[in-house]
Structure formats: structure tokens, C-alpha cells
Design a protein around this motif. Structure first.
Motif, PDB file in Angstrom:
ATOM      1  N   LEU A   1       0.886   9.845 -11.819  1.00 21.89           N
ATOM      2  CA  LEU A   1       0.121  11.022 -12.262  1.00 21.89           C
ATOM      3  C   LEU A   1      -0.788  10.639 -13.441  1.00 21.89           C
ATOM      4  CD1 LEU A   1      -0.281  14.118 -11.926  1.00 21.89           C
ATOM      5  CD2 LEU A   1       1.469  14.400 -13.710  1.00 21.89           C
ATOM      6  N   ASP A   2      -0.199   9.892 -14.371  1.00 18.84           N
ATOM      7  CA  ASP A   2      -0.989   9.434 -15.529  1.00 18.84           C
ATOM      8  C   ASP A   2      -2.167   8.553 -15.085  1.00 18.84           C
ATOM      9  OD1 ASP A   2       0.727  10.787 -17.118  1.00 18.84           O
ATOM     10  OD2 ASP A   2       1.740   9.033 -17.971  1.00 18.84           O
TER      11      ASP A   2
ATOM     12  N   ASP B   1     -10.557  11.223 -15.968  1.00 16.58           N
ATOM     13  CA  ASP B   1     -11.225  11.352 -17.269  1.00 16.58           C
ATOM     14  C   ASP B   1     -10.338  10.739 -18.349  1.00 16.58           C
ATOM     15  OD1 ASP B   1     -12.182  12.310 -19.796  1.00 16.58           O
ATOM     16  OD2 ASP B   1     -13.445  13.691 -18.646  1.00 16.58           O
ATOM     17  N   ARG B   2     -10.759   9.613 -18.868  1.00  6.71           N
ATOM     18  CA  ARG B   2      -9.940   8.870 -19.824  1.00  6.71           C
ATOM     19  C   ARG B   2      -9.742   9.669 -21.118  1.00  6.71           C
ATOM     20  NH1 ARG B   2      -9.612   4.665 -23.540  1.00  6.71           N
ATOM     21  NH2 ARG B   2      -8.399   2.899 -22.835  1.00  6.71           N
ATOM     22  N   ASP B   3     -10.829  10.203 -21.674  1.00 10.91           N
ATOM     23  CA  ASP B   3     -10.749  10.892 -22.973  1.00 10.91           C
ATOM     24  C   ASP B   3      -9.943  12.180 -22.870  1.00 10.91           C
ATOM     25  OD1 ASP B   3     -12.153   8.875 -24.141  1.00 10.91           O
ATOM     26  OD2 ASP B   3     -14.101   9.840 -23.825  1.00 10.91           O
ATOM     27  N   LEU B   4     -10.223  12.942 -21.804  1.00 11.89           N
ATOM     28  CA  LEU B   4      -9.499  14.198 -21.611  1.00 11.89           C
ATOM     29  C   LEU B   4      -8.004  13.932 -21.416  1.00 11.89           C
ATOM     30  CD1 LEU B   4      -9.975  17.226 -21.471  1.00 11.89           C
ATOM     31  CD2 LEU B   4     -10.274  17.014 -18.992  1.00 11.89           C
ATOM     32  N   SER B   5      -7.692  12.835 -20.684  1.00 12.96           N
ATOM     33  CA  SER B   5      -6.289  12.476 -20.470  1.00 12.96           C
ATOM     34  C   SER B   5      -5.600  12.193 -21.795  1.00 12.96           C
ATOM     35  CB  SER B   5      -6.181  11.236 -19.572  1.00 12.96           C
ATOM     36  OG  SER B   5      -6.808  11.468 -18.355  1.00 12.96           O
ATOM     37  N   ALA B   6      -6.312  11.524 -22.688  1.00 16.59           N
ATOM     38  CA  ALA B   6      -5.737  11.201 -23.998  1.00 16.59           C
ATOM     39  C   ALA B   6      -5.437  12.475 -24.775  1.00 16.59           C
ATOM     40  CB  ALA B   6      -6.700  10.314 -24.775  1.00 16.59           C
ATOM     41  N   VAL B   7      -6.373  13.425 -24.706  1.00 15.71           N
ATOM     42  CA  VAL B   7      -6.186  14.699 -25.402  1.00 15.71           C
ATOM     43  C   VAL B   7      -4.964  15.430 -24.852  1.00 15.71           C
ATOM     44  CG1 VAL B   7      -7.216  16.977 -25.788  1.00 15.71           C
ATOM     45  CG2 VAL B   7      -8.630  14.928 -25.970  1.00 15.71           C
TER      46      VAL B   7
ATOM     47  N   VAL C   1       0.842  -1.203   0.000  1.00 14.84           N
ATOM     48  CA  VAL C   1       0.000   0.000   0.000  1.00 14.84           C
ATOM     49  C   VAL C   1       0.877   1.252   0.000  1.00 14.84           C
ATOM     50  CG1 VAL C   1      -1.726   1.319   1.291  1.00 14.84           C
ATOM     51  CG2 VAL C   1      -1.935  -1.157   1.123  1.00 14.84           C
ATOM     52  N   VAL C   2       1.947   1.209   0.834  1.00 12.82           N
ATOM     53  CA  VAL C   2       2.858   2.360   0.882  1.00 12.82           C
ATOM     54  C   VAL C   2       3.497   2.574  -0.495  1.00 12.82           C
ATOM     55  CG1 VAL C   2       5.047   3.196   1.860  1.00 12.82           C
ATOM     56  CG2 VAL C   2       3.334   2.145   3.349  1.00 12.82           C
ATOM     57  N   ALA C   3       3.950   1.461  -1.097  1.00 19.02           N
ATOM     58  CA  ALA C   3       4.632   1.569  -2.395  1.00 19.02           C
ATOM     59  C   ALA C   3       3.692   2.138  -3.456  1.00 19.02           C
ATOM     60  CB  ALA C   3       5.146   0.188  -2.823  1.00 19.02           C
ATOM     61  N   ILE C   4       2.458   1.649  -3.474  1.00 20.89           N
ATOM     62  CA  ILE C   4       1.514   2.123  -4.498  1.00 20.89           C
ATOM     63  C   ILE C   4       1.131   3.587  -4.247  1.00 20.89           C
ATOM     64  CG2 ILE C   4      -0.832   1.815  -5.419  1.00 20.89           C
ATOM     65  CD1 ILE C   4       1.166  -0.216  -6.452  1.00 20.89           C
ATOM     66  N   THR C   5       1.009   3.933  -2.951  1.00 20.52           N
ATOM     67  CA  THR C   5       0.688   5.329  -2.634  1.00 20.52           C
ATOM     68  C   THR C   5       1.799   6.250  -3.138  1.00 20.52           C
ATOM     69  OG1 THR C   5      -0.466   4.557  -0.672  1.00 20.52           O
ATOM     70  CG2 THR C   5       0.051   6.897  -0.739  1.00 20.52           C
ATOM     71  N   LEU C   6       3.039   5.837  -2.900  1.00 24.32           N
ATOM     72  CA  LEU C   6       4.181   6.631  -3.386  1.00 24.32           C
ATOM     73  C   LEU C   6       4.179   6.702  -4.907  1.00 24.32           C
ATOM     74  CD1 LEU C   6       7.049   5.425  -0.998  1.00 24.32           C
ATOM     75  CD2 LEU C   6       5.933   7.681  -1.044  1.00 24.32           C
ATOM     76  N   LEU C   7       3.903   5.558  -5.537  1.00 17.15           N
ATOM     77  CA  LEU C   7       3.881   5.511  -7.002  1.00 17.15           C
ATOM     78  C   LEU C   7       2.840   6.490  -7.557  1.00 17.15           C
ATOM     79  CD1 LEU C   7       4.759   3.621  -9.622  1.00 17.15           C
ATOM     80  CD2 LEU C   7       2.438   2.798  -9.336  1.00 17.15           C
ATOM     81  N   LEU C   8       1.668   6.463  -6.945  1.00 14.57           N
ATOM     82  CA  LEU C   8       0.583   7.327  -7.445  1.00 14.57           C
ATOM     83  C   LEU C   8       0.880   8.803  -7.211  1.00 14.57           C
ATOM     84  CD1 LEU C   8      -2.585   5.291  -6.359  1.00 14.57           C
ATOM     85  CD2 LEU C   8      -1.742   5.630  -8.685  1.00 14.57           C
ATOM     86  N   ASN C   9       1.526   9.106  -6.078  1.00 14.91           N
ATOM     87  CA  ASN C   9       1.719  10.509  -5.702  1.00 14.91           C
ATOM     88  C   ASN C   9       3.036  11.119  -6.170  1.00 14.91           C
ATOM     89  OD1 ASN C   9      -0.751  10.466  -4.453  1.00 14.91           O
ATOM     90  ND2 ASN C   9       0.099   9.937  -2.433  1.00 14.91           N
ATOM     91  N   ARG C  10       4.037  10.265  -6.427  1.00 16.96           N
ATOM     92  CA  ARG C  10       5.374  10.802  -6.671  1.00 16.96           C
ATOM     93  C   ARG C  10       5.916  10.536  -8.072  1.00 16.96           C
ATOM     94  NH1 ARG C  10       7.883  11.353  -1.489  1.00 16.96           N
ATOM     95  NH2 ARG C  10       6.269  12.237  -0.176  1.00 16.96           N
ATOM     96  N   THR C  11       5.242   9.771  -8.882  1.00 20.21           N
ATOM     97  CA  THR C  11       5.830   9.423 -10.185  1.00 20.21           C
ATOM     98  C   THR C  11       4.947   9.903 -11.332  1.00 20.21           C
ATOM     99  OG1 THR C  11       4.720   7.297 -10.354  1.00 20.21           O
ATOM    100  CG2 THR C  11       6.828   7.309  -9.203  1.00 20.21           C
ATOM    101  N   ARG C  12       5.565   9.960 -12.503  1.00 22.55           N
ATOM    102  CA  ARG C  12       4.837  10.362 -13.700  1.00 22.55           C
ATOM    103  C   ARG C  12       3.737   9.323 -14.029  1.00 22.55           C
ATOM    104  NH1 ARG C  12       4.910  13.214 -18.773  1.00 22.55           N
ATOM    105  NH2 ARG C  12       2.872  12.606 -19.528  1.00 22.55           N
TER     106      ARG C  12
END
Lengths: 417, 288
Positions: free
Chosen positions: B164-165, B172-178, B150-161
Motif C-alpha cells: 500500500l505504501d 504522489d511522493r510528497d502527499l504520501s509523506a504528509v 510476478v504473483v508474489a509481487i502482485t500479492l505484496l502490492l495488493n495485500r500488504t501495508r
């Protein structure tokens, strides 16, 4: 691709040798070696093949025996047409299949049945249709409380109480916990027998019913151990028994409590699966003889399976049961005039079976003419896990199930066993 | 009635439910797929580990192989089939994962059959005693692993590109693609991560519960209950819910009238949670 003639010749030679050795051993019917060619005798069977578990090993073995019989003169020249149907563990389908086999196919007898659901679904129908069932494996209570239904096996309750009897006589057990599945007419029926025996004999007993699908075996074991029993008796499928034993070993309980089980855990793979921690600590009841017994009939069963069954057909207690059911049917049919084989004459012949002897059974098997229920197999042996194998540790002993009083009374009055 | 031993007993399985639940939420947050094949991916890896151990392969290799097989299975589905369903309803995408689950159950049935097997780890023999219960090192590892992941995934979600993606995709999947988020890359990464989770969870469940394909596949259900309690969003809530479900299931054991039915507790807890939380689905599926 070039053909290696030398390899092919060696392969053919080895195949012939193996085939010859198997052929030499299988013995069926009149052993004429000539195929039966007369009008087929229709025999039906219902088994639970697809569903939560595959119970079809019984009918596979019965089919192997009937194939062997047909290749050796059949029933006084008439072959057996053995029709096996899969009830898919569904009572409605079981009822439809019984109607199909009995009404449409005009089966004269049912042999080798092995199902969790069809006893309850079809027992009344079989009675109305005047057809008898020489079942291989019965599980729920209904299989042992029907007028026209007689299984070859002992059943979970009688088997579990066979184990309990051994615990009382040989392990000096003074207190027990019975663990069964919370399946109607299976778990409660079996553990109620242990409770009833406890009341009669004055030992402490407790019942725990568990969902066989539960992931948490450790809590069940902790609950069972909390009353500090001398023994714990299990009446569960082997797939549930092994995780319970694993959880018990994890808690060190294999050192302080002896575990026993109904025949459902008697599988050749179990001792090596549970490991060395259970050597001399886990006992099972055996409804039939040792699967590897060198006795003549047990060896004939294995030879029939080798010669007429599939290599992949398991050589287990279910297969022993199916083989025995087919042999019992053969014994009844052989007494009849082949021109007069119909449902009435077959039923009358089966009702007269009183002393079917096989070294796979502990005691002669009988149908029980006029009896409202049938449980002829109620004398069993015990084995213990040792060195990755089962070691038979007892002679045949009658199950102390108090519910067998009517069966014992009938046997006494009829001069059986 | 002393309930403490049962709480200790429930901790281990609860931790694996937590691990599984977090693995499900990670994938759901990035791709919108509720992965019913999670248990099957884990089960095939566990069976491979058992087979390798039977062939006397070192334990570390067997564990790595198990996680690799589970991850490869998850990757294969996520890279080949999941993109074809990416524009379908959430329900269709979830039901689509039943196909690999059923295929893997079939494969395991053909190769290993239904005979009972036992996957043992050396840590099963090591334990600490708490309230007259042995808490094995395997269970302690399960708890530590759940927290660490959980710690690793939290760091991954908050600290990496990549994190962020993933968060962008979740919104929003479509907006993210744009905006230039590499959709396929990000979604495939999420399938690989959930595959790693399933590999560890499968191994631990096979050890703690039983090594049986169908059974392990169905253990995805308590994990889904934990994920729902975490509103398919919060990793920490999901992890806590998983542990609580394991403990609740164990703690009901000494209550005789309910004990035979305690396996239903994850479903009942999830049902109550859905009723109380109400807006879970709406929150989780917002903008999808």
C-alpha cells in the motif's frame, strides 16, 4: 611491527634463486650482459588496449624483448626506444597516433602492432611515409592486403581455413557451417573463404553471421545444426565461442557434430572452461606453436616474459606474436651499420628478410619484397581439447585458403618455404 | 522453415528478460528510479556464485550467496546514495545508477578478468524435448520463477501495508509523506526487492547466456524495453513483453538477411512501443 629476519632471509634467498633461474634462460641480441648506451633507435607500435577488448599483450611481449635486448648490448650498442600507443579501438585516434609516432617521434619502424582498427586507418599513411610495420596480430582483411604491413600471425581467415583443411583431411567432413561475427572484413571475409573452398573441393557449406553481442546462442546453434553438417567451424572471439559451445552441449550437439575454431579460441583456459563434454570434440587451429612447447625459442619467449615482462602479462598467442615481431625487427636492424640506421635503411633491411626461423612458427617467416600484400604465416597446426588441456594433434600443414594463391606463387618464385 | 524450435529456444531468455523487467518496474513504481545497475547487481552475485562453486561450496549456498550479494549491493546503493538523489529529476536519478554499474564492472574486471567462464547448474543436464529442441530444466525454472515472482509481487502490492505504501509513493511522493508513509523505509524495501530479482536474474542469465560482467550489465537494456512495453506500471504486461522480446529475438534467427542484426530487436520493439503508446512516460511519471 617486528621484522621477522629469518622469514626475510628465506624470502630473499627464494627471490634470488627464482631471479637467477629466469636470468639464466633469457637470450637476446648479442647476449653481452651489458646495457646498450648509444643513441636510441625509435620504434613505434599501436595497439587496441582500452575498448571492447585488450589486444595489448602483443606489445607487452615486444617491449619485454626490447628491454632484454637493451640489457644485452642493444642493436650493436644502440638501445631501442619502444613507444607504444593505445588506439582505444577508434580509427581516428589510430590515425592521430600513427602521425605522432611517424612524423613527430621519427620512428624508423613499427613493431608488434595489434589492433582491430588501425590496419584500415593507417595502411595508406604508412605507405606514403615509407615506414614498414612488423605487426604482431592482424585481424581484419586490411592487415593482410597492405604493401607496408606484415603481421606475424596467420589471421582469422587463414586460421579458420587451416581448421577447415584439417576437417576435410582428417575428419572426413562432407558438409560444414561457418559461423563468424557480422563485423565488416572479419566474419564475411573468413566465411567467404570457407564457401570458396567448398566450391573448389565440392563440399556443402553454409555461412551464419552473428552479432557477437547477441544473448541468444542457442538459436544460432539450432540454425547451424538444422542443415545437419558434419562440422561447424567458428571464427569468433573466445568469449563468444564458449557460450556457443555451452548452448551446443545443452542441445546434445557435441555428440553428433564436431566443432572447430580459428586460433581465437586457442587459450589455455578454454578446455577446462568448456568441460569434459568436449573432450575430443572441439578442435582449434594454432597460428603458432603450443604455448607450453619445450622447444628452444618458445622457452626463450617464456624466459624473456618472466625476466623482463610483468608477472601479470598473459603468456598467450598474442604475446608469442609480439615476441616474434620484435625478434624479426632485431634481425633486420642487426644487419645495419649502427651509425646509419634510419627509416630508409631499416625498411630496406626488413624487405630483405627471407628466412626468419623460429620453432614458434611452422615455416620460416619472410617479408615479401615488392609484394602488394603479406601473409607469410599460413602454415599451422591443430589441437584438440582433452582432459582440460589442449593436445596438439597435427603436424604443420599449409592453409588451403584459395585466396593464398598469389602468396604461394610468390613463395615458389622466390624459392621460399 | 520450422520456427517452433526457435520459439522454444527464446522462451528461456525471454523469461529472464521478464524477471528483470518486473524487477525494474517494482523499483520504478515505488521510487521513480529506472535502475541501470540492475544487470551489474546480478552480475556481481553470479560471479560470487561461480567463485564459491570453484571452491566446492554446495550449490544451494552458492545460490543463496549470489542473491545475498546482489541484494546487498542494491540495498547499499538504495540506502546510502539513492536518498540523496530522491528530490532530483527522474533522469538524474536514473543516470545516478550508472555509477554503481560502472564501479561493479570495474571490480569484476579486476577480480575475475575477462577470461571466459562457465556457470553450470545441475538443471542444465535435465531437459524435455519439444519440437526437436531440448528445453532444459534451467529454462523451465526461469519461466516458473518469472511467473511466481510476478504473483508474489502482485500479492505484496495488493495485500500488504508495504504494498500500500509503495502504491501511495507511486502516486504522489510528497502527499504520501504528509500522510505518514515511511518514505525511506518503503524505498529501501523496494531496493531490496529489486536486488533479489537481480540476484536470480543474474544467476539465470550467467547460466543461459554467459558469465561476463560487462555483458550481463548491458542485458538490462532488453529488460528496460520490456518495462517500457509494460508502460513502467503493469507487472503482467512487463512479464509478457519480456517473454515476447526473447521469442522475437530467437524467431528472427532463420531469416538470413536480418539474423545478424536481431540483437537490436528489443530496442526496435521498445521504440515502436513508445511511439504507439505515446503517453507512457506521462502516465508513469504522473505527479512525480
Amino acid at each position: 611491527m617486528p621484522i621477522d629476519l629469518r622469514g626475510l632471509a628465506i624470502g630473499l634467498f627464494l627471490t634470488l634463486i627464482s631471479a637467477f633461474s629466469a636470468h639464466a634462460a633469457a637470450s637476446c641480441g648479442d647476449n653481452t650482459g651489458k646495457p646498450a648506451t648509444g643513441e636510441p633507435i625509435v620504434i613505434g607500435a599501436i595497439t587496441g588496449k582500452t575498448g571492447p577488448d585488450d589486444f595489448s599483450n602483443s606489445t607487452k611481449a615486444a617491449k619485454a624483448y626490447f628491454d632484454c635486448l637493451n640489457a644485452n648490448g642493444g642493436i650493436n650498442g644502440r638501445p631501442v626506444k619502444y613507444l607504444v600507443e593505445d588506439d582505444q579501438w577508434n580509427p581516428e585516434i589510430a590515425a592521430q597516433l600513427a602521425a605522432k609516432l611517424v612524423n613527430d617521434e621519427k620512428a624508423v619502424l613499427m613493431v608488434g602492432n595489434s589492433s582491430f582498427v588501425e590496419c584500415g586507418a593507417n595502411a595508406d599513411f604508412y605507405k606514403k611515409a615509407g615506414i614498414l610495420v612488423l605487426a604482431g596480430v592482424g585481424v581484419p582483411r586490411e592487415c593482410y592486403f597492405a604493401e607496408n604491413y606484415a603481421p606475424a600471425n596467420a589471421g582469422p581467415r587463414v586460421s579458420m581455413l587451416g581448421a577447415m583443411g584439417y576437417a576435410l583431411d582428417k575428419l572426413n567432413a562432407k558438409s560444414v557451417v561457418c559461423i563468424g561475427p557480422n563485423i565488416p572484413n572479419v566474419g564475411t571475409w573468413s566465411c567467404d573463404g570457407v564457401m570458396l573452398l567448398a566450391k573448389e573441393k565440392g563440399f556443402a557449406a553454409q555461412t551464419i553471421l552473428m552479432d557477437p553481442g547477441s544473448a541468444d546462442a542457442t538459436s544460432i546453434i539450432l540454425q547451424a545444426a538444422s542443415s545437419k553438417p558434419d562440422v561447424i567451424v567458428l571464427g569468433l572471439p573466445k568469449g563468444v565461442t564458449v557460450p556457443l559451445l555451452t548452448a551446443a552441449e545443452e542441445q546434445g550437439l557435441n555428440q553428433s557434430i564436431t566443432f572447430l575454431s580459428a586460433a581465437s579460441a586457442y587459450d589455455l583456459s578454454v578446455p577446462s572452461t568448456i568441460g569434459a563434454g568436449w573432450a575430443g570434440k572441439f578442435y582449434v587451429n594454432m597460428e603458432f606453436n603450443d604455448l607450453n612447447a619445450q622447444t628452444p625459442d618458445n622457452q626463450n619467449w617464456l624466459a624473456v616474459m618472466d625476466q623482463y615482462g610483468q608477472k601479470s602479462d598473459p603468456r598467450d598467442t598474442f604475446a608469442q606474436a609480439g615476441y616474434l615481431a620484435a625478434r624479426i625487427a632485431e634481425k633486420a636492424l642487426m644487419t645495419l651499420d649502427p651509425a646509419k640506421i634510419n627509416r630508409e635503411t631499416v625498411s630496406a633491411a626488413v624487405r630483405q628478410i627471407k628466412d626468419f626461423k623460429s620453432d614458434i612458427f611452422c615455416a620460416p617467416w619472410y617479408f615479401g619484397d615488392g609484394q602488394p600484400r603479406h601473409n607469410a604465416n599460413s602454415t599451422t597446426r591443430m589441437a584438440v581439447a582433452e582432459g582440460g588441456k589442449w593436445k596438439v594433434v597435427s603436424d604443420c600443414a599449409p592453409s588451403p585458403d584459395p585466396e593464398l594463391k598469389d602468396i604461394r606463387a610468390f613463395e615458389k618464385s622466390a624459392g621460399i618455404n | 522453415m520450422n520456427i517452433l524450435p526457435f520459439i522454444i529456444s527464446g522462451l528461456g531468455i525471454g523469461a529472464v528478460y521478464a524477471l528483470s523487467g518486473v524487477g525494474l518496474v517494482v523499483l520504478f513504481r515505488a521510487t521513480g528510479v529506472l535502475n541501470f545497475a540492475f544487470g551489474a547487481f546480478g552480475a556481481i552475485g553470479a560471479h560470487c556464485a561461480w567463485q564459491l562453486l570453484e571452491w566446492k561450496v554446495p550449490l544451494a549456498v552458492a545460490i543463496l550467496a549470489a542473491v545475498a550479494v546482489s541484494t546487498a549491493s542494491s540495498f547499499a546503493y538504495g540506502r546510502i546514495f539513492a536518498p540523496m538523489l530522491s528530490h532530483r529529476d527522474t533522469v538524474v536519478r536514473a543516470v545516478g545508477t550508472l555509477a554503481p554499474a560502472l564501479i561493479l564492472i570495474g571490480i569484476m574486471g579486476v577480480i575475475w578478468g575477462e577470461l571466459p567462464r562457465r556457470l553450470q547448474l545441475p538443471t542444465d543436464q535435465m531437459f524435455v524435448s519439444l519440437f526437436a529442441v531440448r528445453l532444459t530444466f534451467t529454462r523451465i525454472i526461469a519461466i516458473i520463477l518469472a511467473v511466481a515472482m510476478v504473483v508474489a509481487i502482485t500479492l505484496l502490492l495488493n495485500r500488504t501495508r508495504l504494498g500500500l505504501d509503495m502504491r501511495a509513493l507511486a502516486n504522489d511522493r510528497d502527499l504520501s509523506a504528509v500522510l505518514g508513509v515511511r518514505i525511506l523505509y518503503t524505498e529501501t524495501a523496494a531496493w531490496i526487492i529489486t536486488g533479489i530479482f537481480s540476484g536470480f536474474a543474474g544467476l539465470l542469465l550467467a547460466d543461459l547466456v554467459r558469465l561476463q560482467g560487462t555483458f550481463l550489465t548491458l542485458l538490462v537494456i532488453p529488460a528496460i524495453a520490456a518495462a517500457i512495453l509494460g508502460q513502467l506500471q503493469s507487472l503482467w504486461q512487463t512479464a509478457a513483453a519480456g517473454i515476447l522480446i526473447g521469442i522475437a529475438e530467437a524467431a528472427l534467427t532463420p531469416i538470413a538477411w536480418i539474423s545478424p542484426y536481431r540483437a537490436a530487436s528489443p530496442f526496435i520493439i521498445a521504440l515502436v512501443a513508445v511511439t504507439i503508446l505515446g503517453g507512457t512516460a506521462k502516465v508513469a511519471l504522473k505527479d512525480r
